[in-house]
Design a protein around this motif. Structure first.
Motif, short mmCIF file in Angstrom:
data_model
loop_
_atom_site.label_atom_id
_atom_site.label_comp_id
_atom_site.label_asym_id
_atom_site.label_seq_id
_atom_site.Cartn_x
_atom_site.Cartn_y
_atom_site.Cartn_z
N VAL A 4 17.17 3.56 35.26
CA VAL A 4 17.81 3.39 33.95
C VAL A 4 16.90 2.63 33.01
O VAL A 4 16.30 1.62 33.39
N THR B 80 18.05 1.46 26.25
CA THR B 80 18.96 2.45 25.69
C THR B 80 20.16 2.73 26.60
O THR B 80 21.07 3.46 26.20
N ARG B 81 20.15 2.18 27.81
CA ARG B 81 21.18 2.40 28.81
C ARG B 81 21.32 3.89 29.14
O ARG B 81 22.41 4.41 29.36
N THR B 82 20.18 4.58 29.17
CA THR B 82 20.16 5.99 29.53
C THR B 82 19.34 6.20 30.80
O THR B 82 18.47 5.40 31.13
N ALA C 77 21.73 15.12 31.99
CA ALA C 77 21.94 13.74 31.56
C ALA C 77 20.69 13.16 30.92
O ALA C 77 20.77 12.44 29.91
N ILE C 78 19.52 13.47 31.49
CA ILE C 78 18.27 12.92 30.96
C ILE C 78 17.90 13.58 29.64
O ILE C 78 17.58 12.91 28.65
N GLU D 164 20.12 12.48 26.91
CA GLU D 164 20.09 11.03 26.67
C GLU D 164 21.49 10.43 26.75
O GLU D 164 21.93 9.67 25.91
N VAL D 165 22.19 10.81 27.82
CA VAL D 165 23.55 10.34 28.03
C VAL D 165 23.52 8.89 28.54
O VAL D 165 22.82 8.59 29.50
N THR D 166 24.26 8.01 27.90
CA THR D 166 24.29 6.62 28.35
C THR D 166 25.09 6.51 29.64
O THR D 166 25.96 7.35 29.94
N ARG E 166 28.80 6.47 28.99
CA ARG E 166 29.42 7.78 28.78
C ARG E 166 29.45 8.58 30.09
O ARG E 166 30.41 9.30 30.38
#
Length: 460
Positions: free
Chosen positions: A400, A404-406, A427-428, A431-433, A436
């Protein structure tokens, strides 16, 4: 146009070239596809398809053995496995691929293409011209090690390893990359005595450190003898096979030797020196695939050295085709005319048992990129994995970017984890946190529930 005039000429008729040509032909451009060997390329006949056809039966047998009550035998029917492999390669006949190309509006031309001038390609004496672009999609070739005696010894490359019609009595595999570990396991499960020799302390050394440990354990369970951190000194022919000597004095004798020490871009003998490009090296391209300094020349796939994987090459080829159609010069970063994902969202699967699924950056790569990194590891020990097979053993890692918490990297290792990689890829790329991602609820009872365990371990 005359019969030798095209809008686009693609050199290399493998999956990458097919995708580039298919894209431009579908867009209305007259496109030639030039291939020196078989249309369908390395992947169809000597790499992806035959290797996975060799591996899958062994995986199925191993999976069945993990489930009490399933009647199974102890050995594979090697003859049937090889026959099924032959079906997947169309018995090395490319007539179907030629038919596909013609049906897609592509003009297939068989022969060796060389770039002989600006927008000009010569194929065995026949001169072709391109109004818009020439695309190089010639793939890669094996890289041979500097090993005393190798030039005097008959040995297998990846082609011989995937197309052999008899199970070798014994096989020495030199190289711990993807080809080395996959072929070591495939032939071991088909009945060969296999020895794997690797220079690193573990196979698949470019992956997260635990990956190689799991794969090495899986190989040893199948009877593969693994020599790690081994330096080779020489190879020679002996009665009944070959002898590989290690620097520490160890001698290994086998019926066949498979050299699987990597690949390099196939850019030699293409006439590139005339355009101040270095033959045998990766083509310098931007994200549209355009070659630096040569406005009309494009490259995609292994020839660029960016992400030498079939799926990634096909993705780059589609970007090249779109860029040529639109004459894209500086498109938006995530448009269809650029291969943006090449930089930090490349997925890869190693089809050993246990399987390896990876996408993005390793923890080391993320730190080298200057990211604020947090690594979360969990064992794959959920209801879904327990039901999947007794004694299921696997591990997952989530990397992680705390800024950005992604997610920037995800690795899975364990039986049948390949199908989990695409969720991580989405997800990558998206750019899903992690906040989320918490609301993407995994179905129960599936192995995907490990996502919940990763996020819980992160602290959500």
């Amino acid at each position: 146009m005359t019969s030798d005039e095209f809008d686009v000429i693609v050199i290399g008729g493998g999956p990458v070239g097919e995708n580039a040509a298919g894209r431009t032909a579908a867009g209305g451009l007259r496109t030639a596809l030039v291939e020196a060997e078989r249309f369908g390329g390395e992947c169809s006949y000597w790499a992806c398809m035959p290797s996975k056809a060799l591996l899958r039966p062994g995986h199925a047998l191993a999976a069945a053995k993990r489930l009490p009550g399933v009647p199974v035998g102890d050995r594979l029917d090697a003859k049937a496995v090889l026959a099924r492999r032959d079906e997947f390669t169309s018995h090395w006949d490319d007539a179907g691929q030629v038919q596909w190309a013609e049906g897609a509006g592509i003009v297939p031309i068989r022969g060796r293409g060389v770039v002989t001038g600006e927008r000009e390609v010569t194929v065995d004496g026949r001169v072709l011209t391109a109004r818009r672009a020439v695309v190089l999609a010639t793939g890669s070739v094996p890289r041979l090690p500097s090993l005393t005696g190798l030039s005097e010894v008959p040995f297998w490359g990846s082609r011989e390893a995937t197309s052999a019609h008899e199970v070798p009595e014994s096989l020495i595999v030199l190289g711990g990359g993807v080809v080395g570990v996959e072929m070591a396991q495939a032939w071991a499960r088909l009945g060969s005595e296999v020895t794997l020799v690797i220079s690193q302390d573990r196979p698949l050394a470019k992956f997260e450190d635990f990956v190689g440990e799991y794969v090495a354990d899986g190989l040893r369970e199948d009877g593969v003898v693994v020599h790690a951190s081994a330096k080779t000194s020489s190879v020679s022919t002996v009665e009944g096979g070959v002898e590989l000597k290690l620097a520490d004095g160890t001698s290994i004798v086998g019926k066949h030797l498979l050299v699987a020490t990597g690949r390099v871009p196939a850019t030699s003998d293409l006439g590139l020196e005339a355009f101040e490009l270095e033959a045998g090296k990766a083509l310098p391209v931007d994200d549209t695939g355009r070659v630096s300094g040569v406005d009309w020349l494009y490259g995609c796939g292994d020839v660029t050295g960016r992400a030498p994987l079939t799926h990634q090459g096909k993705y780059a080829a589609r970007a090249v085709g779109s860029a040529i159609l639109a004459d894209a010069r500086d498109p938006e970063p995530w448009s269809v005319a650029v291969a943006t994902a090449d930089h930090a969202a490349v997925p890869q699967v190693v089809f050993t048992d246990p399987e390896v699924g990876f996408v993005g950056r390793t923890s080391a790569q993320a730190r080298e990129a200057g990211l604020s990194v947090r690594v979360v590891d969990v064992d794959i020990a959920v209801a879904g994995s327990s039901l999947h097979g007794d004694g299921y053993r696997g591990k997952a890692r989530m990397v992680v970017d705390e800024g950005t918490r992604t997610l920037v990297g995800v690795t899975f290792v364990g039986p049948d984890v390949a199908e989990m990689v695409h969720a991580a890829t989405i997800a990558i790329v998206g750019e899903v946190t992690v906040d989320r991602l918490w609301h993407a609820v995994p179905s129960y009872p599936t192995i995907s529930e490990v996502w919940l365990r990763l996020l819980e371990a992160y602290g959500l």
